[in-house]
Design an enzyme around this catalytic site. Structure first.
Site, mmCIF file in Angstrom:
data_model
loop_
_atom_site.group_PDB
_atom_site.id
_atom_site.type_symbol
_atom_site.label_atom_id
_atom_site.label_comp_id
_atom_site.label_asym_id
_atom_site.label_seq_id
_atom_site.Cartn_x
_atom_site.Cartn_y
_atom_site.Cartn_z
ATOM 1 N N GLY A 20 24.150 4.915 -19.996
ATOM 2 C CA GLY A 20 23.005 4.637 -20.858
ATOM 3 C C GLY A 20 23.105 5.201 -22.260
ATOM 4 O O GLY A 20 22.090 5.430 -22.910
ATOM 5 N N ASN A 22 24.172 3.603 -24.861
ATOM 6 C CA ASN A 22 23.624 2.559 -25.745
ATOM 7 C C ASN A 22 22.100 2.522 -25.644
ATOM 8 O O ASN A 22 21.418 2.310 -26.645
ATOM 9 C CB ASN A 22 24.193 1.182 -25.396
ATOM 10 N N MET A 95 25.495 -4.013 -14.901
ATOM 11 C CA MET A 95 26.658 -4.526 -14.176
ATOM 12 C C MET A 95 26.352 -5.664 -13.203
ATOM 13 O O MET A 95 27.177 -5.991 -12.349
ATOM 14 C CB MET A 95 27.345 -3.376 -13.420
ATOM 15 N N LYS A 96 25.193 -6.265 -13.317
ATOM 16 C CA LYS A 96 24.870 -7.410 -12.467
ATOM 17 C C LYS A 96 24.833 -8.665 -13.325
ATOM 18 O O LYS A 96 24.445 -8.616 -14.497
ATOM 19 C CB LYS A 96 23.501 -7.218 -11.807
ATOM 20 N N ILE A 97 25.222 -9.783 -12.718
ATOM 21 C CA ILE A 97 25.181 -11.041 -13.461
ATOM 22 C C ILE A 97 23.846 -11.730 -13.189
ATOM 23 O O ILE A 97 23.462 -11.928 -12.030
ATOM 24 C CB ILE A 97 26.376 -11.935 -13.065
ATOM 25 N N LEU A 98 23.151 -12.031 -14.269
ATOM 26 C CA LEU A 98 21.833 -12.671 -14.121
ATOM 27 C C LEU A 98 22.004 -14.140 -13.736
ATOM 28 O O LEU A 98 22.944 -14.806 -14.186
ATOM 29 C CB LEU A 98 21.057 -12.558 -15.439
ATOM 30 N N ASN A 112 23.543 -9.053 -25.145
ATOM 31 C CA ASN A 112 24.451 -8.163 -24.422
ATOM 32 C C ASN A 112 25.443 -7.571 -25.411
ATOM 33 O O ASN A 112 25.755 -8.194 -26.428
ATOM 34 C CB ASN A 112 25.207 -8.946 -23.340
ATOM 35 N N HIS A 114 29.350 -6.138 -25.523
ATOM 36 C CA HIS A 114 30.584 -6.149 -24.733
ATOM 37 C C HIS A 114 31.683 -5.448 -25.522
ATOM 38 O O HIS A 114 31.846 -5.693 -26.719
ATOM 39 C CB HIS A 114 30.978 -7.604 -24.430
#
Ligand code: GRF
Length: 194
Positions: A20, A22, A95-98, A112, A114
């Site tokens: 966290g 960021n 770390m989850k894909i929506l 996001n 990256h």
């Protein structure tokens, strides 16, 4: 695009899974007068995410979802976003894909960050792969989230030079410093007063 109306700040949720840093940086940014956002909700899939401590520290509401069943968790998240009147979502090490459905409901309103120069090195282990491929440069990208992984419209990028002795961990540290500058800038860029 999200439009900010007058002096009112855009109600924002930050999604995290880990450290966290960021998130902390975005909170600090949000507290500045010039910031177009306020952070009203911290969302995590991980009860042990270190970054959750910033919720208490800065008195921001937090919600943790177990994510055993993605559909159910997303339903709950959407409900909480609605009840908190959230207009913008910033993913920061989430770390989850929506799901497509989730993204559709917040179309153009999910950002996001990256740690690579997209479209290069989508997904995980970006620093390791950049070093292995003997890249001279890597960097970070803030982009809108669409249904394909790390593929939405690019808002801003920052290029960072690799040193000869670069390791994944030294590169991560180097790039993170630039992430802290880039993410607030990208947010300000998309939230222009019209
Ligand atoms: C950052 O490198 C970010 O680019 C990536 O995940 C990392 C999160 O770091 N998406 P932190 O949790 O913000 O410290």
């Amino acid at each position: 695009m999200v439009k900010s109306i007058g002096p009112k700040k855009i109600r924002t949720a930050v999604f995290i899974s880990g450290t966290g840093s960021n998130l902390k940086n975005l909170i600090k940014f949000s507290l500045k007068k010039v910031s177009p956002i306020e952070i009203n909700l911290i969302v995590s899939n991980n009860l042990k995410a270190k970054g959750l401590k910033f919720a208490k520290m800065y008195k921001i509401k937090k919600k943790v979802y177990n994510y055993d069943k993605k559909k159910d968790s997303e339903k709950k998240i959407l409900k909480d976003l609605k009840s908190n009147d959230i207009k913008l979502i910033c993913l920061a090490g989430f770390m989850k894909i929506l799901s497509k459905d989730f993204i559709r409901r917040f179309k153009g309103k999910i950002l996001n960050i990256h740690p690579s120069l997209l479209p290069k090195y989508k997904g995980l282990n970006t620093h390791h792969r950049a070093i292995q491929n003997k890249e001279k440069y890597s960097g970070c990208t803030v982009h809108l989230v669409n249904s394909k992984l790390d593929s939405g419209k690019i808002i801003l990028q920052k290029k960072v030079k690799l040193s000869k002795k670069e390791t994944p961990s030294s590169l991560q540290k180097k790039i993170l410093k630039h992430e802290y500058i880039l993410y607030p800038r990208a947010i300000s860029k998309i939230l222009v007063n019209l």
